[in-house]
Design an enzyme around this catalytic site. Structure first.
Site, mmCIF file in Angstrom:
data_model
loop_
_atom_site.group_PDB
_atom_site.id
_atom_site.type_symbol
_atom_site.label_atom_id
_atom_site.label_comp_id
_atom_site.label_asym_id
_atom_site.label_seq_id
_atom_site.Cartn_x
_atom_site.Cartn_y
_atom_site.Cartn_z
ATOM 1 N N SER A 1 44.495 48.393 34.461
ATOM 2 C CA SER A 1 44.401 49.146 35.718
ATOM 3 C C SER A 1 44.946 50.566 35.569
ATOM 4 O O SER A 1 45.740 50.864 34.681
ATOM 5 C CB SER A 1 45.187 48.435 36.820
ATOM 6 O OG SER A 1 44.834 47.070 36.868
HETATM 7 N N1 SAH Z 1 46.916 43.218 34.927
HETATM 8 C C1 SAH Z 1 46.082 43.615 33.800
HETATM 9 C C2 SAH Z 1 44.710 44.083 34.215
HETATM 10 C C3 SAH Z 1 43.886 42.939 34.479
HETATM 11 S S1 SAH Z 1 42.143 43.085 34.651
HETATM 12 C C4 SAH Z 1 46.749 44.664 32.960
HETATM 13 O O1 SAH Z 1 47.851 45.129 33.308
HETATM 14 O O2 SAH Z 1 46.201 45.006 31.908
HETATM 15 C C5 SAH Z 1 41.939 41.495 35.433
HETATM 16 C C6 SAH Z 1 42.145 40.305 34.530
HETATM 17 O O3 SAH Z 1 42.047 39.157 35.347
HETATM 18 C C7 SAH Z 1 41.078 40.167 33.459
HETATM 19 O O4 SAH Z 1 41.666 40.114 32.196
HETATM 20 C C8 SAH Z 1 40.381 38.862 33.821
HETATM 21 O O5 SAH Z 1 39.935 38.113 32.701
HETATM 22 C C9 SAH Z 1 41.470 38.129 34.576
HETATM 23 N N2 SAH Z 1 41.017 37.063 35.472
HETATM 24 C C10 SAH Z 1 39.927 37.035 36.286
HETATM 25 N N3 SAH Z 1 39.855 35.868 36.959
HETATM 26 C C11 SAH Z 1 40.931 35.127 36.567
HETATM 27 C C12 SAH Z 1 41.420 33.824 36.897
HETATM 28 N N4 SAH Z 1 40.778 33.022 37.771
HETATM 29 N N5 SAH Z 1 42.558 33.384 36.307
HETATM 30 C C13 SAH Z 1 43.220 34.164 35.409
HETATM 31 N N6 SAH Z 1 42.809 35.406 35.049
HETATM 32 C C14 SAH Z 1 41.687 35.886 35.617
#
Ligand code: SAH
Length: 215
Positions: free
Chosen positions: A62
């Site tokens: 993000s």
């Molecule tokens: N917080 C992260 C950015 C995340 S992007 C950072 O600091 O880099 C969102 C993430 O959520 C992705 O990696 C995606 O694979 C994950 N995601 C999506 N749905 C999910 C679920 N149901 N359970 C766990 N992770 C999930």
């Protein structure tokens, strides 16, 4: 003379302040976590610009302002246990680890979870546990949580997660359609009531059910 990287890190913090982040502990956490260690080497130059960047598995790390904003809104205290859904690179978890007692973070891609775990261990973050799984169905093994942060967009507020909030717990998550803008929503649990406040508009990758199938 300072390195260009130091200058961009200083500009990074000034930018967060200019945009209204003023909680000293959040700014300190943002200062202490080296974002360049959470992005691929091809993106290192732009690691301190206020932009989201691609990571593996088609996901994104993000934008720093959004990380700082969500962290500030979450109002994390040193005794809190925090659940993050969507580990991605591990950056948001690293920022939270400076503020909380313990951070549990869950990611549906094993590849991302494994590399985030290695990265966090190498950088010395000892109070973060990275799990592989579907955060949409909650993480009961470590519940309840004082704070929950979801870093992928949900079409509706997942009840499995509100169930795992402690009394007086707070959850922040983007709610809205997978394509287009979503509203960042703050939910506070008071007894049996859930009180919702709408915050800013954001754009996140979708929260998807199930553990990801990988090749
Ligand atoms: N917080 C992260 C950015 C995340 S992007 C950072 O600091 O880099 C969102 C993430 O959520 C992705 O990696 C995606 O694979 C994950 N995601 C999506 N749905 C999910 C679920 N149901 N359970 C766990 N992770 C999930």
């Amino acid at each position: 003379m300072s390195e260009p990287r130091d200058e961009s890190r200083m500009e990074f913090l000034l930018g967060l302040r200019r945009r209204g982040i003023n909680d000293a502990s959040v700014l300190r956490a943002m200062e202490e976590v080296p974002r360049d260690k959470f992005v691929g080497s091809e993106f290192m130059e732009g690691a301190y610009a206020d932009q989201a960047l691609p990571i593996a598995c088609g996901q994104t790390i993000s934008q720093p302002y959004i990380v700082a904003y969500m962290t500030e809104q979450l109002d994390v205290k040193p005794h809190h246990r925090v659940l993050e859904v969507g580990t991605g690179s591990g950056y948001q978890a690293a920022v939270l680890s400076h503020l909380a007692k313990e951070v549990i973070t869950v990611e549906r891609y094993r590849t991302l979870a494994d590399s985030a775990r290695t990265r966090l261990e190498t950088l010395g973050f000892q109070n973060v546990t990275v799990l592989v799984g579907d955060g949409l169905s909650g993480v009961p093994a470590h519940a309840p949580y004082d704070r929950i942060i979801v870093t992928a967009a949900a079409e509706n507020v997942p009840q499995e997660l509100t169930n795992e909030l402690a009394d007086n717990g707070v959850m922040i998550l983007p709610v809205g359609p997978h394509s287009g803008a979503q509203r960042l929503v703050k939910i506070r649990k008071e007894g049996t009531e859930l009180n919702q406040t709408n915050l800013i508009w954001v754009r996140f990758v979708p929260l998807l059910p199930g553990q990801a199938r990988e090749l």
